[in-house]
Design an enzyme around this catalytic site. Structure first.
Site, PDB file in Angstrom:
ATOM      1  CE  LYS A   1       5.617   8.174  12.210  1.00 49.77           C
ATOM      2  NZ  LYS A   1       5.392   7.157  13.268  1.00 49.77           N
TER       3      LYS A   1
ATOM      4  CB  SER B   1      -2.899   9.943  14.687  1.00 49.26           C
ATOM      5  OG  SER B   1      -2.177   9.899  13.473  1.00 49.26           O
TER       6      SER B   1
END
Length: 342
Positions: free
Chosen positions: A39, A264
């Site tokens: 990110k 995740s």
């Protein structure tokens, strides 16, 4: 290089396994970006976009709702460019991510809650803070086109490393920026690429009943709108993975390979391994892993925490190990297809 953000990108590809038909699973290790997260790519692009539009001026104020990794990226960019940054967070966020944001000068504002994911409440508070603060910009990652735009270089890296093309691209779906931004650009050079999205059981983007989940930085919890960047026309298949399977896969991968990935990312690995059992011969499957596992040593990789949340499942870890064993070939059998990746 003079800035940490200049280290963003050019992350390595790791060949995890190759089966007897010649199909292979490659891991795009986005944890090698600064701060251990993909990110940072989108955080930099969202800020650049706000600057180009004149919405963010020197000495300005960035506000974002985040479960952690987007906040890390924005804290880095804000520190480099001299902006103030406020992260609106909830008790679901990993404590190490919050501490790192503070270390870079970020201000943390908490929404009410008892350690649960509170995406909708975070978004509402962040929007209100930005409206009431002079010179502030709410980057609004779930609906910001700059989020997806930030991942176009990732697709170009894959196209450069794999000129024969990517047959399957597998990735987590939260805001939709990483998978859809990468997939859309990748389709320009390899139109045949099938795109497989992975979300937690309990997330609502791909339908089904909503509920709580512990996977961080992914999914759409009940009560929150699905982000505008989730392009259902682009995604060929949506899969759901339980916390037990996601975390079990991360733990099995660590023990077998020494690679630490986030929870995740473990879910993405689990579904990519399952996909590998059904793909045509000589397929190239790329799984995008967005997060490093060092942030989860007190949770995903801690037996006490896992058992306390009824997530410890040795059978899942054995299943992943069996899948890896069954899909792996001896090194001398792979010589004809071996490539060097950065």
């Amino acid at each position: 290089m003079r800035k940490v953000t200049e280290l963003i990108g050019r992350t390595p590809l790791l060949s995890l396994c190759q089966d007897r038909s010649g199909s292979r699973l490659l891991l795009k290790l986005e944890q090698f970006n600064p701060l251990g997260t993909a990110k940072t790519r989108m955080a930099l692009e969202m800020v650049r976009d706000a600057e180009r539009r004149g919405a963010l001026r020197p000495g300005g104020h960035i506000i974002e709702s985040t479960s952690g990794n987007t906040g890390l990226g924005l804290a880095l960019v804000a520190a480099e460019r001299g902006y103030r940054f406020t992260a609106v967070v909830d008790g679901h966020a990993c404590p190490d991510k919050l501490r790192a944001m503070r270390a870079m000068g970020a201000e943390l504002v908490y929404v009410d809650g008892d350690g649960e994911l509170a995406t909708a409440a975070r978004e509402e508070l962040a929007a209100r803070l930005a409206k009431d603060t002079d010179g502030a910009v709410f980057t609004e990652q779930h609906n910001n086109p700059g989020n997806a735009e930030g991942y176009r270089p990732l697709a170009r890296e894959l196209a450069e490393a794999l000129p024969e093309g990517v047959d399957y691209l597998v990735g987590a779906v939260g805001t939709g920026g990483s998978l859809c931004g990468t997939g859309r650009e990748l389709r320009r050079t390899t139109p045949h690429t099938r795109i497989v999205g992975v979300e937690p059981v309990g997330s609502i983007a791909f339908g089904g009943p909503g509920g709580p989940y512990h996977q961080s930085g992914t999914g759409t919890p009940p009560g929150a709108p699905v982000g505008a960047l989730v392009d259902f026309d682009l995604i060929d298949e949506g899969r759901k993975v339980s916390d037990r399977r996601a975390f079990g896969a991360a733990r099995a991968l660590a023990r077998r390979t020494g690679l630490l990935v986030g929870g995740s990312a473990g879910g993405v690995v689990y579904e990519a391994l399952r996909l590998m059992t059904a793909v045509p011969p000589r397929s190239t499957v790329v799984a995008v892993l967005n997060d490093t596992g060092e942030k989860y040593l007190d949770t995903v990789f801690d037996d006490v925490w896992m058992a306390g949340h009824d997530l410890l499942d040795p059978a899942v870890e054995r299943e992943v190990d069996t899948l890896l064993t069954g899909l792996s070939r001896a090194p001398d059998q792979d010589a004809g297809r071996r490539r060097t990746f950065w």
